[in-house]
Write a protein that holds these residues in place. Structure first.
Motif, short mmCIF file in Angstrom:
data_model
loop_
_atom_site.label_atom_id
_atom_site.label_comp_id
_atom_site.label_asym_id
_atom_site.label_seq_id
_atom_site.Cartn_x
_atom_site.Cartn_y
_atom_site.Cartn_z
N ILE A 1 9.14 2.94 -11.68
CA ILE A 1 8.17 3.02 -10.67
C ILE A 1 8.91 3.95 -9.32
CG2 ILE A 1 6.60 2.46 -9.11
CD1 ILE A 1 5.72 1.65 -12.03
N ILE A 2 8.38 5.06 -9.17
CA ILE A 2 8.85 5.68 -7.89
C ILE A 2 8.09 5.06 -6.68
CG2 ILE A 2 9.22 7.71 -6.68
CD1 ILE A 2 9.71 9.23 -9.09
N SER A 3 8.64 4.72 -5.65
CA SER A 3 7.96 4.41 -4.53
C SER A 3 8.86 4.80 -3.25
CB SER A 3 7.89 2.92 -4.60
OG SER A 3 9.23 2.20 -4.46
N VAL B 1 6.10 -6.26 -3.72
CA VAL B 1 7.33 -6.27 -2.87
C VAL B 1 8.24 -5.38 -3.47
CG1 VAL B 1 9.17 -7.69 -1.94
CG2 VAL B 1 6.90 -8.42 -1.58
N SER B 2 8.39 -5.37 -4.87
CA SER B 2 9.36 -4.71 -5.55
C SER B 2 9.20 -3.03 -5.20
CB SER B 2 9.28 -4.66 -6.92
OG SER B 2 9.67 -6.02 -7.26
N VAL B 3 8.09 -2.75 -4.76
CA VAL B 3 7.74 -1.21 -4.61
C VAL B 3 7.66 -0.97 -3.05
CG1 VAL B 3 6.71 -0.64 -7.00
CG2 VAL B 3 5.28 -1.69 -5.10
N GLY B 4 7.85 -1.96 -2.37
CA GLY B 4 7.79 -2.03 -0.93
C GLY B 4 9.06 -1.41 -0.45
N SER C 1 13.04 -0.45 -8.23
CA SER C 1 12.28 0.61 -8.21
C SER C 1 13.17 1.90 -7.52
CB SER C 1 10.90 0.62 -7.40
OG SER C 1 11.12 0.81 -6.24
N ILE C 2 12.58 3.08 -8.02
CA ILE C 2 13.37 4.34 -7.59
C ILE C 2 12.59 4.55 -5.85
CG2 ILE C 2 13.99 6.72 -7.81
CD1 ILE C 2 13.21 5.98 -11.18
N LYS C 3 13.53 4.62 -5.04
CA LYS C 3 12.89 5.12 -3.73
C LYS C 3 13.22 6.22 -3.19
CE LYS C 3 11.47 0.95 -1.89
NZ LYS C 3 11.21 0.38 -3.44
N ALA C 4 12.05 6.83 -2.85
CA ALA C 4 12.22 8.06 -2.34
C ALA C 4 11.73 8.21 -0.85
CB ALA C 4 10.78 8.94 -2.81
N VAL D 1 13.97 13.88 -6.44
CA VAL D 1 13.87 12.49 -7.16
C VAL D 1 12.98 12.45 -8.41
CG1 VAL D 1 13.25 10.19 -6.28
CG2 VAL D 1 14.48 11.45 -4.76
N VAL D 2 11.90 13.04 -8.22
CA VAL D 2 10.87 13.28 -9.28
C VAL D 2 11.78 13.90 -10.49
CG1 VAL D 2 8.86 13.76 -10.08
CG2 VAL D 2 9.04 12.93 -7.74
N SER D 3 12.17 15.03 -10.18
CA SER D 3 12.80 15.72 -11.52
C SER D 3 14.00 15.11 -12.14
CB SER D 3 13.09 17.13 -10.83
OG SER D 3 14.29 17.03 -10.09
#
Ligand SMILES: *Cc1c(COP(=O)(O)O)cnc(C)c1O
Length: 455
Positions: free
Chosen positions: A147-149, A162-165, A181-184, A212-214
């Motif tokens: 998940i990207i957050s 919280v994992s995507v917080g 999670s992948i943080k942007a 980040v997305v690519s």
């Protein structure tokens, strides 16, 4: 027992028995607790009969005011029929009517409603849905697990949420318990991580997001975002065009877009849903907080037909969505939500807000002249006033000074209930706050900030 005795007993019992959320109880126990006993319209009364303006919609939920007859009556009528039944294998009229009404007003294509009872759970549901959707559509290859957050994101307090917080203050402690999670980086224009200024920046932050997305899209199931405003981080308003850009990136790279409208939904931004401002249609939409007008706990995760269809299969294919809370789609909460949605139409709530959103904008202008107001951010009826010790360097006050808390205590003395986010003073008026109460809210906030920071 006379009233005075009762009140003192009440205070003692609050301190004696309640562990309050998000509260350092050591500090809390030093003060006399404020106990709210009654509400009507935009006003609250404590046990002594003192009256306050509700400046934060009772933590971002109250939409049409306290004690709205139409919502009260809808709940009472539902109580007369049944107060709880289950959606696990059965159905009930209020859940059916509400689901249909939500599908009618939500961005086009979001036609399936999955019920739960709070925003954090609705987020968990969205994440699980996205993950399982790809698992099933890839026929078990299952490469899309991440998940990207965003940094500064807030999606609730359960471990998945919280994992995507991305708010270190509340989220860091629990990191050993979380999934990765992948943080942007999120857009926070006042403190732009690229050192740019809007609009000259031409949304360079979207370019960073694309990097980040690519890089990660092949392993990514979904991106989760708070559309337009990162609420709990301090009302960080994203620059115009950013949300639309995020949607385009999700489509281009084949990842699902989850819009968490728990805070921004139901009129807060001046439209029913924040995504409407940029004609964005997410794949999964999460709603909570204001959904029942602020009366009862309820949340929903809405999905497109395509996602829903990905879960259809023979029983033994195990494509069932294995999730469901006990009080999912509670009939009383659904009845309140139906009545609240009707009020948006019958009161012409959004139309009537327009003038007051502008009034609020005008009223906030002079705050920028205060010595310690660094930034004033507004999106509709969501406002964040960021206090700093030095405006030129944007240096925050030392956390130990508790400047934000002092300001809201000062406002409280003057008859206004607020709650800060660190040193960001949050204003979140009830949607139908009239011009008079709105002016009072603005004036008291100004005086409280001035009194505390220029003392
Ligand atoms: C409040 C909030 C949540 C969590 O909702 P709860 O009902 O408190 O669990 C999730 N996302 C956003 C954006 C919120 O503001």
């Amino acid at each position: 027992m006379d009233m005075d005795q009762r009140n003192r007993q009440m205070e003692a019992d609050d301190l004696g028995f309640i562990w309050h959320p998000f509260t350092q109880m050591k500090d809390y126990m030093k003060e006399k607790p404020l106990i709210i006993e009654k509400g009507n319209g935009v006003y609250l009364w404590d046990i002594y009969g003192n009256k306050y303006i509700d400046g934060i919609s009772s933590l971002w939920v109250t939409t049409h005011g306290h004690g709205r007859r139409e919502i009260d009556e809808a709940i009472i009528e539902q109580i007369g029929k049944i107060s709880h039944s289950t959606l696990l294998g059965l159905s009930h009229p209020s859940a059916i009517v509400l689901a249909r009404n939500l599908a009618n007003v939500a961005p086009e294509g979001l036609s399936k409603v999955f019920y739960s009872d709070n925003g954090s759970c609705a987020v968990e549901i969205g994440l699980k849905m996205a993950f399982q959707y790809w698992l099933q559509s890839s026929k078990g290859k299952n490469s899309k697990k991440k998940i990207i957050s965003f940094t500064n994101a807030y999606h609730g307090d359960t471990l998945g949420a919280v994992s995507v917080g991305g708010i270190d203050l509340f989220h860091e402690i629990y990191s050993p318990l979380l999934f990765e999670s992948i943080k942007a980086p999120s857009p926070y224009c006042y403190r732009c991580h690229l050192g740019k200024t809007y609009p000259a920046c031409r949304l360079e932050c979207l370019g960073r997001l694309e990097e980040v997305v690519s890089e990660h899209h092949e392993q990514t199931a979904a991106l989760i975002i708070e559309p337009l405003v990162q609420g709990a981080a301090g009302m960080l308003v994203s620059p115009p065009g950013y949300l639309k850009g995020v949607r385009a990136l999700c489509s281009k790279y084949g990842i699902l877009m989850i819009a968490d409208e728990v805070a921004v939904g139901f009129g807060r931004t001046g439209r029913l849903f924040a995504c409407e401002h940029e004609q964005v249609i997410p794949d999964i939409l999460i709603l909570g907080k204001g959904i029942t007008g602020g009366y009862l706990p309820l949340a929903v995760t809405m999905a497109t037909e395509e996602i829903f269809n990905g879960f259809l299969g023979e029983f033994d294919e195990l494509k069932t969505f294995y999730h469901g809370h006990t009080y999912t789609g509670n009939p009383l909460a659904c009845a309140a939500a139906i009545a609240s949605l009707d009020l948006f139409r019958n009161d012409r709530t959004l139309e009537r807000m327009m003038e007051n959103i502008e009034r609020l904008r005008q009223g906030l202008r002079r705050f920028r002249d205060l010595k310690h107001v660094g930034d004033v951010r507004q999106m509709g009826f969501m406002v964040g006033i960021e206090l700093v010790s030095d405006k030129d360097t944007k240096t925050p006050f030392p956390a130990g000074e508790k400047t934000g808390i002092k300001v809201i205590l000062e406002a409280r003395k003057r008859g206004l209930i607020l709650r800060p986010l660190g040193d960001v003073i949050v204003l979140m008026p009830i949607l139908n706050t009239d011009a008079g109460a709105l002016d009072a809210l603005i004036r008291i906030t100004y005086e409280a900030i001035q009194t505390v920071t220029e003392a």
